[in-house]
Scaffold this motif. Sequence first.
Motif, PDB file in Angstrom:
ATOM      1  N   PHE A   1       1.622  12.608   3.994  1.00  0.00           N
ATOM      2  CA  PHE A   1       0.383  11.838   3.892  1.00  0.00           C
ATOM      3  C   PHE A   1       0.612  10.376   4.291  1.00  0.00           C
ATOM      4  CE2 PHE A   1      -2.745   9.248   1.673  1.00  0.00           C
ATOM      5  CZ  PHE A   1      -3.934   9.952   1.857  1.00  0.00           C
TER       6      PHE A   1
ATOM      7  N   GLU B   1       0.827  -1.206   0.000  1.00  0.00           N
ATOM      8  CA  GLU B   1       0.000   0.000   0.000  1.00  0.00           C
ATOM      9  C   GLU B   1       0.867   1.265   0.000  1.00  0.00           C
ATOM     10  OE1 GLU B   1      -3.026  -0.337   2.972  1.00  0.00           O
ATOM     11  OE2 GLU B   1      -3.524   1.794   2.820  1.00  0.00           O
TER      12      GLU B   1
ATOM     13  N   LEU C   1      10.790   4.940   4.287  1.00  0.00           N
ATOM     14  CA  LEU C   1      10.599   5.838   3.140  1.00  0.00           C
ATOM     15  C   LEU C   1      11.921   6.198   2.489  1.00  0.00           C
ATOM     16  CD1 LEU C   1       7.800   8.312   4.302  1.00  0.00           C
ATOM     17  CD2 LEU C   1       7.658   6.557   2.556  1.00  0.00           C
TER      18      LEU C   1
ATOM     19  N   GLY D   1      14.200   4.067  -0.080  1.00  0.00           N
ATOM     20  CA  GLY D   1      13.973   4.164  -1.526  1.00  0.00           C
ATOM     21  C   GLY D   1      14.605   5.404  -2.143  1.00  0.00           C
TER      22      GLY D   1
ATOM     23  N   GLU E   1       3.950   1.538  -1.120  1.00  0.00           N
ATOM     24  CA  GLU E   1       4.591   1.667  -2.435  1.00  0.00           C
ATOM     25  C   GLU E   1       3.607   2.241  -3.453  1.00  0.00           C
ATOM     26  OE1 GLU E   1       8.062  -1.730  -2.198  1.00  0.00           O
ATOM     27  OE2 GLU E   1       6.392  -2.037  -3.570  1.00  0.00           O
ATOM     28  N   LEU E   2       2.371   1.770  -3.355  1.00  0.00           N
ATOM     29  CA  LEU E   2       1.340   2.286  -4.257  1.00  0.00           C
ATOM     30  C   LEU E   2       1.138   3.784  -4.017  1.00  0.00           C
ATOM     31  CD1 LEU E   2      -0.766   1.359  -6.380  1.00  0.00           C
ATOM     32  CD2 LEU E   2      -2.406   1.294  -4.517  1.00  0.00           C
ATOM     33  N   MET E   3       1.112   4.156  -2.746  1.00  0.00           N
ATOM     34  CA  MET E   3       0.931   5.573  -2.417  1.00  0.00           C
ATOM     35  C   MET E   3       2.054   6.413  -3.021  1.00  0.00           C
ATOM     36  SD  MET E   3      -0.616   6.044   1.345  1.00  0.00           S
ATOM     37  CE  MET E   3      -0.302   4.672   2.371  1.00  0.00           C
ATOM     38  N   LEU E   4       3.287   5.883  -2.898  1.00  0.00           N
ATOM     39  CA  LEU E   4       4.432   6.607  -3.469  1.00  0.00           C
ATOM     40  C   LEU E   4       4.279   6.720  -4.987  1.00  0.00           C
ATOM     41  CD1 LEU E   4       7.369   5.036  -1.428  1.00  0.00           C
ATOM     42  CD2 LEU E   4       6.685   7.437  -1.397  1.00  0.00           C
ATOM     43  N   LEU E   5       3.802   5.632  -5.603  1.00  0.00           N
ATOM     44  CA  LEU E   5       3.637   5.600  -7.059  1.00  0.00           C
ATOM     45  C   LEU E   5       2.610   6.606  -7.551  1.00  0.00           C
ATOM     46  CD1 LEU E   5       3.563   1.858  -8.141  1.00  0.00           C
ATOM     47  CD2 LEU E   5       4.954   3.661  -9.103  1.00  0.00           C
ATOM     48  N   ILE E   6       1.518   6.728  -6.808  1.00  0.00           N
ATOM     49  CA  ILE E   6       0.456   7.601  -7.298  1.00  0.00           C
ATOM     50  C   ILE E   6       0.576   9.030  -6.767  1.00  0.00           C
ATOM     51  CG2 ILE E   6      -1.191   5.766  -7.848  1.00  0.00           C
ATOM     52  CD1 ILE E   6      -2.458   5.998  -5.234  1.00  0.00           C
ATOM     53  N   GLY E   7       1.733   9.333  -6.184  1.00  0.00           N
ATOM     54  CA  GLY E   7       2.014  10.738  -5.877  1.00  0.00           C
ATOM     55  C   GLY E   7       1.590  11.218  -4.508  1.00  0.00           C
ATOM     56  N   ALA E   8       1.577  10.310  -3.517  1.00  0.00           N
ATOM     57  CA  ALA E   8       1.273  10.765  -2.151  1.00  0.00           C
ATOM     58  C   ALA E   8       2.494  11.473  -1.581  1.00  0.00           C
ATOM     59  CB  ALA E   8       0.913   9.567  -1.280  1.00  0.00           C
ATOM     60  N   THR E   9       2.259  12.496  -0.787  1.00  0.00           N
ATOM     61  CA  THR E   9       3.393  13.172  -0.137  1.00  0.00           C
ATOM     62  C   THR E   9       3.865  12.293   1.023  1.00  0.00           C
ATOM     63  OG1 THR E   9       1.893  14.289   1.337  1.00  0.00           O
ATOM     64  CG2 THR E   9       2.531  15.499  -0.630  1.00  0.00           C
ATOM     65  N   HIS E  10       5.094  12.517   1.457  1.00  0.00           N
ATOM     66  CA  HIS E  10       5.615  11.757   2.602  1.00  0.00           C
ATOM     67  C   HIS E  10       4.759  12.015   3.834  1.00  0.00           C
ATOM     68  CE1 HIS E  10       9.923  10.673   1.182  1.00  0.00           C
ATOM     69  NE2 HIS E  10       9.011  10.445   0.274  1.00  0.00           N
TER      70      HIS E  10
END
Lengths: 299, 218
Positions: A214, A201, A293, A296, A203-212
Amino acid sequence: MISTHLKTAIQNLKSNKQVGIVTITTFAIAFSIFGLFLVIFVNLNSILATWSKQVQIVVYLKDDISLEERQALEDLIPKNPDVESATFVPKELAWKNFKNDFSANADILNSLDINPLPASYNLQFKQSADRVERIREFAETLSRKPGVESLEYGEKWISRFEQFMVFLRVFLLAVGGLLSLGLIFILANTIKLSVVSRQAEIELMLLIGATHRFIKGPFLVEGMLQGFLGAVISLILLKGIHIYMKFQFLESIQSILRGGEILFISPLHSLMLISIGLFVGWIGSYISINQFLFAGDLS
Amino acid sequence: MIQLYNIFKTYNGKIPALNDISLLIKEGAFVFITGPSGAGKSTLLKLLYRWENFDSGQVLVNGMNIAKIKYTKLHLLRRNIGVVFQDYKLLPNRTVFENVAFAKEVVGASTKTIRFKTLDSLKKVGLLDKRDSYPLQLSGGEQQRVAIARAIVNSPKILLADEPTGNLDPDMAMEIVRLFQSANERGMTVVFATHNHDLVAKSKYPFIMLNRGSIVRS
């Protein structure tokens, strides 16, 4: 935003129930140990305050004190605004009182044909915050006066007790610090488990542009929630122990100390304990989620 | 617009992955990246949303030199790129609607916008009636359509597809390509990586063929 984080944090805690329970229990035990020391500290402090209130000065006079010297003392004592009352105990009265107190040894005492006790002044002091300090100062003034043999006011053991309390304060800080540090590591690892279980989840958040911010939010709230619950449970435990101690030992303690009370930590201390719980929870999760975080970070 | 200049990439400094890649994909284009497994297709896509770094060269995405973006600011790049994977990457404990809405939630959209855009996205991929289902209740093709709906819900400028038809039968694969086509017709730049030559041959779009990390045909 905070309510969303709180909702997610509660969901996470529910899905990792076992790990959450272990962490909260660890927190509760550690805080109970710390809290117990705090309760002991608060009670010893109260005993110290009670004993300080009972401090008085006994000024022993030389047998060959002159009238002028005695007059000088009688002039000086009432001038001190802290003195509540002063009683003169003549040599004869002191001896009589002594014999009354030790009537079991009357034969020995009666066989003495001299009175070894000196005359004295018993000084009582008014209550004030720095009472012991004021008594100490006045005692020094009196001890330098001619005609004074010696002084007695329990100063030495009060000083020792005060030193012990300073040590206890440092000890409490050290224990609190060490326990907090240990808890930070435990919590960092617990949150790491939570992070790993939600790796996909995140990784997905990072992929779709979530801020750190968030991504971190729910984990920080989760850690704080665990710290908060741990601290609150420890307070409930401590209150339970306090009630039990009062029920079991209050009477004996009151008879030994001639009064007194078994005190619980103040609301301010309780609030402090909860704040430490929140802070330790926050810092533990912060370390853990940041490690994840920034693993990566390829730059 | 995507520009790559002399890109070299190795894994752990030893295993070569990309070897002197230079290419230009214009805004609004549809390009296939093709080649056998291990050719470097996925690595190339990963560079574009900076999931992987490169050893030397320059990558410009929508005019941004992506190597210069701070790690904590990468969301600014990724919000303009939609990515679709072979394994869908759907969250199994969330419904179809929640999976798609999640991409809007993380960018901080209002509840009203999330609902409107999510339903619109699901309509575009023909899954409006499955919005309350869970991913595991859907077929592979349907799951991939959910992933596409999630990729387009934020109206990104670029849509990247990493073997999106790898697990699907030929008919479903063509259906998926058609969904990317319609996204492209709405103005999105599409980069579609696949090892399926038939799929490339059946469509009218240009392709870049990679082999062992180098461009062999374009």
